[in-house]
Design an enzyme around this catalytic site. Structure first.
Site, short mmCIF file in Angstrom:
data_model
loop_
_atom_site.label_atom_id
_atom_site.label_comp_id
_atom_site.label_asym_id
_atom_site.label_seq_id
_atom_site.Cartn_x
_atom_site.Cartn_y
_atom_site.Cartn_z
N LYS A 1 0.55 -1.62 -0.07
CA LYS A 1 0.40 0.12 0.10
C LYS A 1 0.79 1.00 0.51
O LYS A 1 0.34 2.53 -0.82
CB LYS A 1 -1.01 0.31 1.28
CG LYS A 1 -1.53 -1.12 1.45
CD LYS A 1 -2.53 -1.25 2.30
CE LYS A 1 -1.92 -0.77 3.61
NZ LYS A 1 -1.39 -1.68 3.88
N ARG B 1 -9.55 1.64 9.15
CA ARG B 1 -9.01 0.48 9.59
C ARG B 1 -10.10 -0.88 9.82
O ARG B 1 -9.51 -1.58 9.86
CB ARG B 1 -8.27 0.91 10.28
CG ARG B 1 -6.80 -0.06 9.81
CD ARG B 1 -6.13 0.11 11.28
NE ARG B 1 -4.89 -0.83 11.57
CZ ARG B 1 -4.05 0.08 11.29
NH1 ARG B 1 -3.61 0.65 9.92
NH2 ARG B 1 -2.70 -1.30 10.60
N ARG C 1 10.41 -0.34 11.01
CA ARG C 1 9.66 -0.16 12.16
C ARG C 1 9.77 -1.68 12.93
O ARG C 1 9.50 -2.70 12.73
CB ARG C 1 7.91 -0.89 11.04
CG ARG C 1 8.19 0.56 10.71
CD ARG C 1 6.92 0.89 9.70
NE ARG C 1 5.44 0.01 10.94
CZ ARG C 1 4.13 -0.43 10.29
NH1 ARG C 1 3.43 0.69 9.06
NH2 ARG C 1 2.99 -1.11 11.13
N ARG D 1 11.13 -5.38 4.93
CA ARG D 1 11.08 -4.26 4.42
C ARG D 1 12.33 -2.73 5.64
O ARG D 1 12.85 -3.16 6.32
CB ARG D 1 10.16 -3.37 4.42
CG ARG D 1 9.50 -3.09 6.11
CD ARG D 1 7.71 -2.78 5.53
NE ARG D 1 7.09 -3.07 6.57
CZ ARG D 1 5.83 -2.31 6.78
NH1 ARG D 1 5.41 -2.39 5.17
NH2 ARG D 1 4.69 -2.83 8.03
N ARG E 1 -0.19 -9.22 13.23
CA ARG E 1 -0.93 -7.81 12.59
C ARG E 1 -2.13 -9.01 11.26
O ARG E 1 -2.74 -8.02 10.90
CB ARG E 1 -0.39 -6.98 11.87
CG ARG E 1 0.05 -6.44 12.87
CD ARG E 1 1.80 -5.76 12.42
NE ARG E 1 2.12 -5.47 12.10
CZ ARG E 1 2.84 -4.72 10.79
NH1 ARG E 1 4.24 -5.38 11.22
NH2 ARG E 1 2.80 -3.75 10.26
P1 ADP Z 1 2.41 -2.07 3.06
O1 ADP Z 1 2.19 -0.50 3.31
O2 ADP Z 1 0.95 -1.91 2.48
O3 ADP Z 1 2.29 -2.17 4.56
P2 ADP Z 1 4.77 -1.85 2.11
O4 ADP Z 1 4.22 -1.04 1.03
O5 ADP Z 1 5.54 -0.95 2.68
O6 ADP Z 1 3.31 -2.71 2.06
O7 ADP Z 1 5.61 -2.97 1.29
C1 ADP Z 1 6.18 -3.78 2.17
C2 ADP Z 1 7.58 -4.16 1.79
O8 ADP Z 1 7.30 -4.80 0.12
C3 ADP Z 1 8.32 -2.89 1.04
O9 ADP Z 1 9.54 -3.54 1.65
C4 ADP Z 1 8.19 -2.46 -0.22
O10 ADP Z 1 9.76 -2.52 -0.61
C5 ADP Z 1 7.79 -4.18 -0.86
N1 ADP Z 1 7.20 -4.35 -1.90
C6 ADP Z 1 6.18 -3.55 -2.12
N2 ADP Z 1 5.37 -4.27 -2.54
C7 ADP Z 1 6.31 -4.60 -3.67
C8 ADP Z 1 5.98 -5.71 -4.87
N3 ADP Z 1 5.26 -5.76 -5.43
N4 ADP Z 1 6.91 -6.70 -4.72
C9 ADP Z 1 8.18 -7.75 -3.75
N5 ADP Z 1 8.27 -6.14 -2.61
C10 ADP Z 1 6.79 -5.35 -3.00
#
Ligand code: ADP
Ligand code: ZN
Length: 226
Positions: A19, A94, A172, A138, A183
């Protein structure tokens, strides 16, 4: 065919679905702000104001901020002049009570006048095992907040942010295997009821979130219509 570009958007999906990543891309393409309520809450709780301190006490105790408080914060954010062009809500609503509160707020005369009604809810569908891998790997630039992933989106040069060149990164605290499992459970129990809720309103758009980042953002581009 999309008749008009969607500029009032909710990002929905389990933690780690992508997201934040997709919201950042959309935000840049559309020139509108992403409202990450988690980040707003963290910022708010450090503001030193009376309300801020109340929120901080709750977060420190590991308690949820009340739905009423969330709605109040969202209202404040969506009324800001810089958000009148549109918004991307990442991380809220949420729960059903929050969604209902948001609906009521957006239906108010003030919000209608500002043209802040919702255009679409983008639901990123990703199975649990993807989510776990994405969350555990991440990290984020401490300076410009760009999101990275050890495996899927590493920095081009090790230890240096692609966007701003800083060398400090954060993770985080709740991005551990143990918390991801709970979660995910919370998502299923509290947040997933929003899927049928927005489907009934004709706002839900389901997106397969399993592909690489640019494949997912292309799917979103077609839906949003930019
Ligand atoms: P959310 O906001 O839904 O919790 P994030 O945008 O933080 O998720 O994404 C989680 C992790 O996965 C991040 O480290 C991001 O760089 C990685 N990520 C996001 N989209 C993809 C994707 N399509 N393929 C692989 N990794 C992704
Ligand atoms: Zn940076």
């Amino acid at each position: 065919m999309v008749e008009k570009i969607h500029r009032h958007i909710i990002m929905l999906g389990p933690p780690g679905a992508g997201k934040g990543t997709q919201a950042a891309i959309l935000s840049e393409k559309l020139g509108i702000n992403t409202v990450s309520t988690g980040a707003v809450l963290r910022e708010f709780s450090n503001s030193g104001t009376k309300e801020g301190n109340k929120v901080k006490a709750l977060i420190d105790k590991g308690q949820m901020v009340s739905d009423k408080m969330m709605i109040k914060i969202m209202k404040e954010i969506l009324s800001k002049p810089e958000n009148v062009k549109g918004y991307i809500l990442d991380g809220s609503p949420r729960s059903i009570p929050q969604a209902k509160g948001l609906d009521k707020m957006l239906a108010s005369r003030k919000m209608k006048k500002l043209g802040q009604e919702l255009d679409a809810v983008l639901y990123l569908q990703v199975p649990d095992d993807y989510v776990i891998e994405r969350i555990i790997g991440r990290f984020q630039c401490a300076h410009c907040k760009t999101l990275y992933h050890e495996r899927f989106k590493p920095t081009k040069v090790f230890g240096i942010c692609d966007e701003c060149g800083h060398k400090e990164f954060t993770r985080r605290e709740d991005d551990t295997f143990e918390t991801v499992v709970s979660r995910l459970r919370a998502f299923r129990e509290v947040t997933a009821p929003l899927i049928p809720y927005y489907e009934k309103k004709g706002l839900l758009r389901c997106i397969d979130g399993t592909g690489p980042i640019d494949v997912v953002s292309e799917k979103i581009r077609k839906i949003v219509g930019y």
